[in-house]
Write a protein that holds these residues in place. Sequence first.
Motif, short mmCIF file in Angstrom:
data_model
loop_
_atom_site.label_atom_id
_atom_site.label_comp_id
_atom_site.label_asym_id
_atom_site.label_seq_id
_atom_site.Cartn_x
_atom_site.Cartn_y
_atom_site.Cartn_z
N LEU A 97 38.53 59.95 37.78
CA LEU A 97 38.80 59.31 39.06
C LEU A 97 37.49 58.92 39.76
CD1 LEU A 97 41.55 60.06 41.44
CD2 LEU A 97 39.28 60.22 42.41
N VAL A 98 36.53 59.84 39.79
CA VAL A 98 35.25 59.57 40.46
C VAL A 98 34.49 58.46 39.74
CG1 VAL A 98 32.99 60.55 41.02
CG2 VAL A 98 35.08 61.85 41.51
N PHE A 99 34.35 58.58 38.43
CA PHE A 99 33.61 57.55 37.69
C PHE A 99 34.31 56.20 37.78
CE2 PHE A 99 31.19 60.97 35.78
CZ PHE A 99 29.94 60.39 35.63
N GLY A 100 35.63 56.18 37.73
CA GLY A 100 36.36 54.93 37.86
C GLY A 100 36.13 54.27 39.20
N ALA A 101 36.15 55.09 40.27
CA ALA A 101 35.91 54.55 41.62
C ALA A 101 34.50 53.98 41.73
CB ALA A 101 36.13 55.64 42.66
N VAL A 102 33.52 54.68 41.16
CA VAL A 102 32.13 54.20 41.20
C VAL A 102 32.00 52.89 40.43
CG1 VAL A 102 29.78 54.71 40.41
CG2 VAL A 102 31.10 56.46 41.61
N PHE A 103 32.55 52.84 39.24
CA PHE A 103 32.46 51.61 38.45
C PHE A 103 33.22 50.46 39.10
CE2 PHE A 103 31.37 54.45 34.78
CZ PHE A 103 30.09 53.95 34.62
N GLY A 104 34.35 50.76 39.76
CA GLY A 104 35.07 49.72 40.49
C GLY A 104 34.24 49.15 41.62
N ALA A 105 33.55 50.03 42.34
CA ALA A 105 32.70 49.59 43.45
C ALA A 105 31.51 48.78 42.94
CB ALA A 105 32.22 50.80 44.25
N VAL A 106 30.88 49.24 41.86
CA VAL A 106 29.73 48.52 41.29
C VAL A 106 30.16 47.15 40.79
CG1 VAL A 106 28.07 48.53 39.37
CG2 VAL A 106 28.42 50.60 40.73
N GLY A 107 31.28 47.07 40.14
CA GLY A 107 31.79 45.78 39.66
C GLY A 107 32.07 44.82 40.79
N TYR A 108 32.67 45.32 41.86
CA TYR A 108 32.97 44.46 43.01
C TYR A 108 31.69 44.00 43.69
CZ TYR A 108 35.09 42.78 47.32
OH TYR A 108 35.49 42.01 48.38
N ALA A 109 30.72 44.90 43.82
CA ALA A 109 29.44 44.53 44.43
C ALA A 109 28.70 43.49 43.59
CB ALA A 109 28.57 45.77 44.62
N ALA A 110 28.81 43.61 42.27
CA ALA A 110 28.12 42.68 41.37
C ALA A 110 28.68 41.26 41.50
CB ALA A 110 28.21 43.16 39.93
N SER A 111 29.95 41.13 41.87
CA SER A 111 30.54 39.78 42.00
C SER A 111 30.02 39.05 43.23
CB SER A 111 32.07 39.87 42.05
OG SER A 111 32.49 40.37 43.29
N GLN A 112 29.43 39.76 44.18
CA GLN A 112 28.84 39.19 45.39
C GLN A 112 29.80 38.27 46.15
OE1 GLN A 112 25.22 37.39 43.98
NE2 GLN A 112 24.17 39.36 43.85
N GLY A 113 31.07 38.63 46.18
CA GLY A 113 32.05 37.87 46.94
C GLY A 113 32.45 36.54 46.32
N LYS A 114 32.07 36.29 45.07
CA LYS A 114 32.39 35.00 44.44
C LYS A 114 33.82 34.95 43.89
CE LYS A 114 27.75 33.61 43.33
NZ LYS A 114 26.68 34.45 42.92
N ARG A 115 34.44 36.09 43.78
CA ARG A 115 35.81 36.12 43.26
C ARG A 115 36.56 37.23 43.98
NH1 ARG A 115 38.84 34.17 38.86
NH2 ARG A 115 40.41 35.65 38.22
N ASP A 116 36.95 36.96 45.21
CA ASP A 116 37.61 37.95 46.05
C ASP A 116 39.12 37.87 45.94
OD1 ASP A 116 35.29 39.10 46.91
OD2 ASP A 116 35.19 38.00 48.79
N PHE A 117 39.63 37.75 44.74
CA PHE A 117 41.07 37.74 44.53
C PHE A 117 41.37 38.30 43.15
CE2 PHE A 117 39.53 33.64 43.10
CZ PHE A 117 40.19 33.43 41.90
N THR A 118 42.61 38.77 42.99
CA THR A 118 43.08 39.23 41.69
C THR A 118 44.05 38.19 41.14
OG1 THR A 118 44.87 40.49 42.70
CG2 THR A 118 42.82 41.67 42.31
N SER A 119 44.13 38.13 39.83
CA SER A 119 45.01 37.13 39.23
C SER A 119 45.38 37.54 37.82
CB SER A 119 44.31 35.76 39.20
OG SER A 119 43.18 35.83 38.35
N THR A 120 46.38 36.86 37.31
CA THR A 120 46.75 36.96 35.90
C THR A 120 46.69 35.56 35.32
OG1 THR A 120 49.10 36.67 36.36
CG2 THR A 120 48.30 38.92 36.30
N SER A 121 46.27 35.45 34.08
CA SER A 121 46.20 34.12 33.48
C SER A 121 46.97 34.09 32.17
CB SER A 121 44.74 33.69 33.26
OG SER A 121 44.09 34.59 32.42
N GLN A 122 47.39 32.89 31.82
CA GLN A 122 48.24 32.70 30.65
C GLN A 122 47.99 31.30 30.11
OE1 GLN A 122 52.36 32.82 31.85
NE2 GLN A 122 53.10 33.04 29.77
N ILE A 123 47.99 31.18 28.80
CA ILE A 123 47.88 29.88 28.15
C ILE A 123 49.30 29.40 27.84
CG2 ILE A 123 47.01 28.61 26.15
CD1 ILE A 123 44.77 29.65 27.88
#
Length: 151
Positions: A97-123
């Motif tokens: 739980l702790v490591f997942g939360a840290v990695f989630g925060a680091v991943g979000y910070a790395a995006s620098q607000g360029k993708r502030d939404f969640t989505s699903t994609s399909q071909i």
Amino acid sequence: MPLGGVQVGSYENYQQAQRAVDHLSDQKFPVENVTIIGSDLRQVERVTGRLSWGRAIGAGAASGAWFGLFVGLLLGIFATDGGDWIGSVLSGLLIGLVFGAVFGAVGYAASQGKRDFTSTSQIVAGRYDVLCAPQVAEQARAELAKLSLRG
């Protein structure tokens, strides 16, 4: 069968093409001679929500917790008594739980607000063609004509 062959049917969606091949199979047609090819491909991305710090950390924590629970259960196999088993499961869960939360925060910070939404994609394809080996194409066309007459 390699890609190609003779077109024996063309359909607007995959379910119709699948129904056609299923009909051929029901009629004892040698379906190993059939190929479904999707054409006019496009990627459809469905936006499912806004991504925020809380959501990114929460999703990371949940993912980490599942992985930690799995590792804890695996380690619990080697426990000598019930207390050790519960300890290993809870430790794995908490550490994940702790490591997942840290990695989630680091991943979000790395995006620098360029993708502030969640989505699903399909071909998806605009059209689905059913192709068949030339030597049995007429038989396939005849069977598919019967299917189209049935509605």
